[in-house]
Write a protein that holds these residues in place. Structure first.
Motif, PDB file in Angstrom:
ATOM      1  N   SER A 139     -11.793  -0.217  -0.746  1.00  0.00           N
ATOM      2  CA  SER A 139     -12.073   1.209  -0.596  1.00  0.00           C
ATOM      3  C   SER A 139     -12.489   1.802  -1.937  1.00  0.00           C
ATOM      4  CB  SER A 139     -10.832   1.943  -0.083  1.00  0.00           C
ATOM      5  OG  SER A 139     -10.448   1.454   1.189  1.00  0.00           O
ATOM      6  N   PRO A 140     -13.278   2.877  -1.912  1.00  0.00           N
ATOM      7  CA  PRO A 140     -13.685   3.504  -3.170  1.00  0.00           C
ATOM      8  C   PRO A 140     -12.485   4.036  -3.943  1.00  0.00           C
ATOM      9  CG  PRO A 140     -15.037   4.288  -1.344  1.00  0.00           C
ATOM     10  CD  PRO A 140     -13.895   3.522  -0.738  1.00  0.00           C
ATOM     11  N   ARG A 141     -12.565   3.936  -5.239  1.00  0.00           N
ATOM     12  CA  ARG A 141     -11.557   4.546  -6.098  1.00  0.00           C
ATOM     13  C   ARG A 141     -11.852   6.048  -6.249  1.00  0.00           C
ATOM     14  NH1 ARG A 141      -6.563   2.570  -6.850  1.00  0.00           N
ATOM     15  NH2 ARG A 141      -6.528   0.509  -7.769  1.00  0.00           N
ATOM     16  N   SER A 142     -10.829   6.770  -6.683  1.00  0.00           N
ATOM     17  CA  SER A 142     -10.956   8.203  -6.974  1.00  0.00           C
ATOM     18  C   SER A 142     -11.335   9.005  -5.740  1.00  0.00           C
ATOM     19  CB  SER A 142     -11.964   8.434  -8.104  1.00  0.00           C
ATOM     20  OG  SER A 142     -11.521   7.859  -9.295  1.00  0.00           O
ATOM     21  N   LEU A 143     -10.524   8.874  -4.682  1.00  0.00           N
ATOM     22  CA  LEU A 143     -10.663   9.738  -3.518  1.00  0.00           C
ATOM     23  C   LEU A 143      -9.761  10.957  -3.680  1.00  0.00           C
ATOM     24  CD1 LEU A 143     -10.518   7.024  -0.696  1.00  0.00           C
ATOM     25  CD2 LEU A 143     -12.555   8.080  -1.700  1.00  0.00           C
ATOM     26  N   ASP A 144      -9.954  11.936  -2.828  1.00  0.00           N
ATOM     27  CA  ASP A 144      -9.083  13.109  -2.837  1.00  0.00           C
ATOM     28  C   ASP A 144      -7.954  12.863  -1.845  1.00  0.00           C
ATOM     29  OD1 ASP A 144      -7.892  15.577  -2.955  1.00  0.00           O
ATOM     30  OD2 ASP A 144      -9.385  16.562  -1.684  1.00  0.00           O
ATOM     31  N   GLY A 145      -6.896  12.213  -2.302  1.00  0.00           N
ATOM     32  CA  GLY A 145      -5.800  11.865  -1.413  1.00  0.00           C
ATOM     33  C   GLY A 145      -4.760  12.946  -1.245  1.00  0.00           C
ATOM     34  N   ASN A 146      -4.672  13.891  -2.192  1.00  0.00           N
ATOM     35  CA  ASN A 146      -3.666  14.948  -2.072  1.00  0.00           C
ATOM     36  C   ASN A 146      -4.262  16.274  -1.601  1.00  0.00           C
ATOM     37  OD1 ASN A 146      -5.043  15.791  -4.325  1.00  0.00           O
ATOM     38  ND2 ASN A 146      -3.284  15.767  -5.705  1.00  0.00           N
TER      39      ASN A 146
ATOM     40  N   ALA B 109       0.853  -1.189   0.000  1.00  0.00           N
ATOM     41  CA  ALA B 109       0.000   0.000   0.000  1.00  0.00           C
ATOM     42  C   ALA B 109       0.893   1.244   0.000  1.00  0.00           C
ATOM     43  CB  ALA B 109      -0.918  -0.002   1.215  1.00  0.00           C
ATOM     44  N   LEU B 110       0.361   2.374  -0.424  1.00  0.00           N
ATOM     45  CA  LEU B 110       1.144   3.601  -0.546  1.00  0.00           C
ATOM     46  C   LEU B 110       1.157   4.388   0.757  1.00  0.00           C
ATOM     47  CD1 LEU B 110      -0.133   4.872  -4.023  1.00  0.00           C
ATOM     48  CD2 LEU B 110       1.941   3.556  -3.539  1.00  0.00           C
ATOM     49  N   GLN B 111       2.316   4.968   1.057  1.00  0.00           N
ATOM     50  CA  GLN B 111       2.386   5.913   2.163  1.00  0.00           C
ATOM     51  C   GLN B 111       1.593   7.176   1.817  1.00  0.00           C
ATOM     52  OE1 GLN B 111       6.396   6.698   3.577  1.00  0.00           O
ATOM     53  NE2 GLN B 111       7.105   4.698   2.850  1.00  0.00           N
ATOM     54  N   GLY B 112       1.250   7.913   2.848  1.00  0.00           N
ATOM     55  CA  GLY B 112       0.457   9.118   2.637  1.00  0.00           C
ATOM     56  C   GLY B 112       1.165  10.211   1.871  1.00  0.00           C
ATOM     57  N   THR B 113       2.500  10.081   1.731  1.00  0.00           N
ATOM     58  CA  THR B 113       3.271  11.078   0.996  1.00  0.00           C
ATOM     59  C   THR B 113       3.709  10.585  -0.381  1.00  0.00           C
ATOM     60  OG1 THR B 113       5.266  10.295   2.116  1.00  0.00           O
ATOM     61  CG2 THR B 113       4.124  12.177   3.099  1.00  0.00           C
ATOM     62  N   SER B 114       3.146   9.472  -0.825  1.00  0.00           N
ATOM     63  CA  SER B 114       3.550   8.898  -2.114  1.00  0.00           C
ATOM     64  C   SER B 114       3.285   9.860  -3.266  1.00  0.00           C
ATOM     65  CB  SER B 114       2.787   7.589  -2.366  1.00  0.00           C
ATOM     66  OG  SER B 114       2.975   7.141  -3.698  1.00  0.00           O
ATOM     67  N   PRO B 115       4.205   9.931  -4.236  1.00  0.00           N
ATOM     68  CA  PRO B 115       3.982  10.790  -5.412  1.00  0.00           C
ATOM     69  C   PRO B 115       2.935  10.220  -6.366  1.00  0.00           C
ATOM     70  CG  PRO B 115       6.009   9.545  -5.669  1.00  0.00           C
ATOM     71  CD  PRO B 115       5.530   9.278  -4.273  1.00  0.00           C
ATOM     72  N   LEU B 116       2.412   9.021  -6.081  1.00  0.00           N
ATOM     73  CA  LEU B 116       1.453   8.386  -6.983  1.00  0.00           C
ATOM     74  C   LEU B 116       0.008   8.648  -6.583  1.00  0.00           C
ATOM     75  CD1 LEU B 116       3.215   4.929  -7.440  1.00  0.00           C
ATOM     76  CD2 LEU B 116       3.689   7.128  -8.550  1.00  0.00           C
ATOM     77  N   ILE B 117      -0.186   9.389  -5.497  1.00  0.00           N
ATOM     78  CA  ILE B 117      -1.543   9.690  -5.038  1.00  0.00           C
ATOM     79  C   ILE B 117      -2.210  10.649  -6.015  1.00  0.00           C
ATOM     80  CG2 ILE B 117      -2.871  10.804  -3.212  1.00  0.00           C
ATOM     81  CD1 ILE B 117      -0.794   9.769  -1.227  1.00  0.00           C
ATOM     82  N   ASP B 118      -3.416  10.298  -6.437  1.00  0.00           N
ATOM     83  CA  ASP B 118      -4.233  11.123  -7.356  1.00  0.00           C
ATOM     84  C   ASP B 118      -3.565  11.317  -8.714  1.00  0.00           C
ATOM     85  OD1 ASP B 118      -5.922  11.287  -5.230  1.00  0.00           O
ATOM     86  OD2 ASP B 118      -6.102  13.453  -5.228  1.00  0.00           O
ATOM     87  N   ARG B 119      -2.671  10.399  -9.124  1.00  0.00           N
ATOM     88  CA  ARG B 119      -1.981  10.557 -10.406  1.00  0.00           C
ATOM     89  C   ARG B 119      -2.546   9.625 -11.485  1.00  0.00           C
ATOM     90  NH1 ARG B 119       2.994  13.091 -10.012  1.00  0.00           N
ATOM     91  NH2 ARG B 119       2.904  13.090 -12.288  1.00  0.00           N
ATOM     92  N   GLY B 120      -3.575   8.875 -11.182  1.00  0.00           N
ATOM     93  CA  GLY B 120      -4.160   7.964 -12.155  1.00  0.00           C
ATOM     94  C   GLY B 120      -5.115   8.668 -13.108  1.00  0.00           C
ATOM     95  N   ASP B 121      -5.550   7.933 -14.107  1.00  0.00           N
ATOM     96  CA  ASP B 121      -6.474   8.426 -15.123  1.00  0.00           C
ATOM     97  C   ASP B 121      -7.895   8.048 -14.711  1.00  0.00           C
ATOM     98  OD1 ASP B 121      -7.955   9.050 -17.342  1.00  0.00           O
ATOM     99  OD2 ASP B 121      -6.848   7.788 -18.739  1.00  0.00           O
ATOM    100  N   SER B 122      -8.734   9.044 -14.441  1.00  0.00           N
ATOM    101  CA  SER B 122     -10.104   8.789 -13.982  1.00  0.00           C
ATOM    102  C   SER B 122     -10.951   8.102 -15.041  1.00  0.00           C
ATOM    103  CB  SER B 122     -10.770  10.104 -13.562  1.00  0.00           C
ATOM    104  OG  SER B 122     -10.101  10.688 -12.466  1.00  0.00           O
TER     105      SER B 122
ATOM    106  N   VAL C  15      -5.178   5.425  -1.323  1.00  0.00           N
ATOM    107  CA  VAL C  15      -4.864   5.987  -0.014  1.00  0.00           C
ATOM    108  C   VAL C  15      -6.137   6.594   0.578  1.00  0.00           C
ATOM    109  CG1 VAL C  15      -3.547   7.744   1.216  1.00  0.00           C
ATOM    110  CG2 VAL C  15      -2.454   6.385  -0.558  1.00  0.00           C
ATOM    111  N   THR C  16      -6.468   6.215   1.804  1.00  0.00           N
ATOM    112  CA  THR C  16      -7.685   6.684   2.444  1.00  0.00           C
ATOM    113  C   THR C  16      -7.355   7.531   3.668  1.00  0.00           C
ATOM    114  OG1 THR C  16      -7.829   4.703   3.843  1.00  0.00           O
ATOM    115  CG2 THR C  16      -8.919   4.618   1.697  1.00  0.00           C
ATOM    116  N   GLY C  17      -8.349   8.233   4.164  1.00  0.00           N
ATOM    117  CA  GLY C  17      -8.215   8.992   5.399  1.00  0.00           C
ATOM    118  C   GLY C  17      -7.468  10.291   5.270  1.00  0.00           C
ATOM    119  N   GLN C  18      -7.201  10.753   4.035  1.00  0.00           N
ATOM    120  CA  GLN C  18      -6.447  11.992   3.861  1.00  0.00           C
ATOM    121  C   GLN C  18      -7.291  13.114   3.288  1.00  0.00           C
ATOM    122  OE1 GLN C  18      -1.855  10.545   3.623  1.00  0.00           O
ATOM    123  NE2 GLN C  18      -2.681  11.519   1.823  1.00  0.00           N
ATOM    124  N   GLY C  19      -8.552  12.851   3.039  1.00  0.00           N
ATOM    125  CA  GLY C  19      -9.407  13.898   2.505  1.00  0.00           C
ATOM    126  C   GLY C  19      -9.669  14.968   3.556  1.00  0.00           C
ATOM    127  N   VAL C  20      -9.940  16.152   3.103  1.00  0.00           N
ATOM    128  CA  VAL C  20     -10.278  17.266   3.982  1.00  0.00           C
ATOM    129  C   VAL C  20     -11.596  17.859   3.508  1.00  0.00           C
ATOM    130  CG1 VAL C  20      -7.888  17.815   4.548  1.00  0.00           C
ATOM    131  CG2 VAL C  20      -8.942  18.876   2.549  1.00  0.00           C
TER     132      VAL C  20
END
Length: 621
Positions: free
Chosen positions: A439-446, A413-426, A460-465
């Motif tokens: 977990s749901p795909r396409s969260l606001d991780g960054n 799993a990715l750390q919360g600081t991974s450069p791959l967060i939110d970098r996929g193609d929706s 990555v979960t739990g990082q949304g604001v």
């Protein structure tokens, strides 16, 4: 073709128990069950149920009837014993017998089916182990087999004269052996576990073969162990495989399709060669893997291979994490010279080679084949024998450390600081899609208030604001809709004074309710008479507008215009607020007449509310 279905109009239940007194009657009295499953099957007709009590039944069930077999508990592969066990019997000098042979399918629930062990009585070569369940259609039409809460285990192959020589081992039995020749077979398995027996090959947990054969496996487990051993699940000769939420843990081969199609979703595959799509002899092979974790312990983790002219192999990896822990590459497209194409497609995926010390890292290996990657993470590639692979960091691809949580302990799993967060193609994410962990795909991780998928199998979960939205203004009004400007000696500034002479209220307060902290601006405009000039929707020239009355336009149509005279501003807190207005601008009283006020609010993120307006009138004091 017509399906082979049970005749359920007169379905009956036949009872079998180790406590039964004899094999007699039709076994339909639960108080007087039969002793053996085979006898109950002889009494049954299509559509009947065989209810099997606790205990170990050493017999091979072979019937062309379409029946439902229900045991008292299957146990597990990892140590919980079965309550109901059917084991193929041993025979001197012969292959191990299968536990169940069901040519026309039916239903099997809540039991363990275990193939017999191959004989090893001083023979030149050991005999093969039996299969747990054999589903081999021998009639036209479609036959279906439903498996739920079942453990199906192949028997081990027997040893020859020299037990330490692996080449004198008999073949291991398969947990489930499904063949669609000449008929069509469809397997539906849920919440079940399958294991192949050890031996010289063939000890597959599940084997599906034939152009009319398909298997749909959900929430299940496949295992093989020991050496030599077979594949977790393998398809041949046009078979169609669908795996969802499965776990495959093998010593050698994980999931392989040699001709046909295979789709894998939200699954974990661990093995020496965990994922293979292979085409040969002019055949076509297609495999798609979505939201899955593929880990190699000894060879290539994911490979598309094409052999022979006319053969085509394609492997698509979407939203998945592919990790190689050996000296081989993580992802390979291998095309033999003269054969058809071998391709690998990477979308929103991570390909990472974590080799032993001293071995060069090879995330992608295009050995004659083609690897097409977008919105994926990989750092190294090797192109040889005419192969081609997307360049690291090209386009939407990302290089560098993906920052797995603990790769050496198997946590990818990715750390919360991974450069791959939110970098996929929706665009490649399906509605309602879940990642490997559910977990749901396409969260606001960054935390940019824009939801997008992460690369790899884990979101990555739990990082949304809480994302800012435009502030809202409600209940906008004034305390005095008709008032006179506050006079210099009439009283304290900021109060609603009343003229002693005319009883006219002086000044007013704008009141409103604010949804969040924001900067509030109230624009004050005077209402004046005007004349309409210009033309509406004119092809050329000025558009119509309401202009100041002049001698030149005094005969033009009347209109109303608003002229800004001042603006009030304040930084306000969320909740009920008020702002005093004296009716004076830069110390000078506004002229009597009609006015309007327009309020807007703008928050710290730059979001602006909808405007709201109120009208009022200024009179002489």
């Amino acid at each position: 073709m017509a399906a082979v279905t049970p005749a359920v109009a007169s379905a009956a239940t036949h009872y079998v128990a180790k406590t039964g007194s004899s094999d007699s009657g039709d076994c339909t009295n639960p108080g007087a069950p039969c002793l053996t499953i085979g006898y109950a099957v002889l009494q049954a007709t299509d559509g009947d149920t065989i209810q099997i009590g606790p205990g170990a039944y050493v017999e091979s069930i072979d019937t062309e009837k379409v029946l439902t077999f229900i045991g008292a508990g299957s146990g597990t592969l990892d140590g919980i014993p079965a309550t109901t066990l059917i084991r193929g019997p041993l025979a001197p000098g012969a292959d191990g017998a299968p536990a169940m042979v069901l040519p026309h399918g039916g239903e099997v629930r809540s039991l363990r089916a275990e193939g017999g062990k191959g004989a090893n009585e001083s023979l030149t070569n050991g005999e093969a182990g039996g299969a747990g369940i054999v589903f081999d259609s021998n009639a036209p039409g479609l036959s279906t087999l439903h498996i739920d809460d079942v453990v199906a285990v192949g028997g081990d192959g027997g040893a020859g004269e020299n037990p330490v020589d692996p080449f004198e081992l008999g073949a291991g039995g398969r947990g489930l052996d499904a063949r669609g020749q000449p008929g069509e077979v469809a397997v539906f398995a849920t919440d079940s576990e399958f294991a192949g027996g050890t031996g010289l090959g063939l000890g597959d947990a599940i084997m599906v073969r034939g152009p009319g054969a398909s298997a749909d496996i959900v929430r299940s487990k496949m295992e093989t162990e020991g050496f030599p051993s077979g594949t977790g699940i393998v398809g041949f000769s046009g078979a169609q495989l669908s795996l969802d939420s499965v776990e495959i843990d093998t010593e050698r081969f994980g999931a392989a399709i040699y001709e046909g199609s295979m789709t894998i979703r939200r699954s974990r595959i661990l093995g020496e060669f965990p994922l293979e799509a292979i085409a040969s002899g002019g055949t076509t092979t297609m495999a798609q893997v979505i939201d899955s974790l593929i880990i190699s312990t000894g060879g290539t983790a994911a490979e598309s291979e094409s052999y022979d002219a006319g053969s085509t192999s394609s492997l698509s990896l979407v939203g998945s994490t592919i990790v190689g822990l050996s000296s081989d590459a993580a992802v390979t497209a291998h095309r033999e010279e003269g054969s058809g194409p071998a391709t690998v497609i990477l979308r929103n995926s991570i390909a990472r080679h974590l080799p032993p010390p001293g071995v060069p890292q090879t995330d992608l290996l295009a050995n004659g084949g083609v690897i097409d990657a977008t919105s994926s993470s990989f750092t190294t590639r090797v192109e040889e024998n005419g192969g081609s692979a997307s360049a690291p960091g090209s386009g939407s691809n990302v290089t560098g450390d993906p920052l797995f949580i603990h790769p050496r302990k198997g946590n990818f799993a990715l750390q919360g600081t991974s450069p791959l967060i939110d970098r996929g193609d929706s665009s490649v994410v399906q509605p309602g899609e879940l990642d490997f962990a559910g977990s749901p795909r396409s969260l606001d991780g960054n935390r940019d208030c824009l939801a997008a998928p992460d690369m790899g199998a884990f979101e990555v979960t739990g990082q949304g604001v809480p994302c800012d939205v435009a502030p809202e203004i409600t209940q906008f009004g004034l305390t005095n809709k008709v008032f006179a400007p506050v006079g210099g000696k009439g009283g304290a500034k900021g109060s609603a004074l009343i003229s002693a002479r005319k009883k006219v209220k002086r000044g007013t307060r704008f009141v409103y309710t604010l949804s969040e902290d924001a900067k509030v601006t109230i624009a004050i405009e005077r209402r004046l008479k005007g004349r309409r000039t210009g033309r509406l929707a004119a092809p050329t020239g000025p558009k119509a507008r309401c202009a100041k009355v002049t001698r030149a336009n005094r005969k033009a149509p009347r209109c109303v215009r608003f002229v800004k005279v001042t603006s009030l501003g304040t930084q306000a807190k969320a909740g009920k607020q008020s702002l005093f207005f004296s009716g004076r601008v830069r110390g000078k009283a506004l002229k009597p007449g009609p006015y309007r006020a327009t309020i807007v609010a703008k928050d710290a993120a730059g979001h602006t509310s909808s405007p709201h307006r109120v009208s009022f009138r200024i009179v002489r004091g």
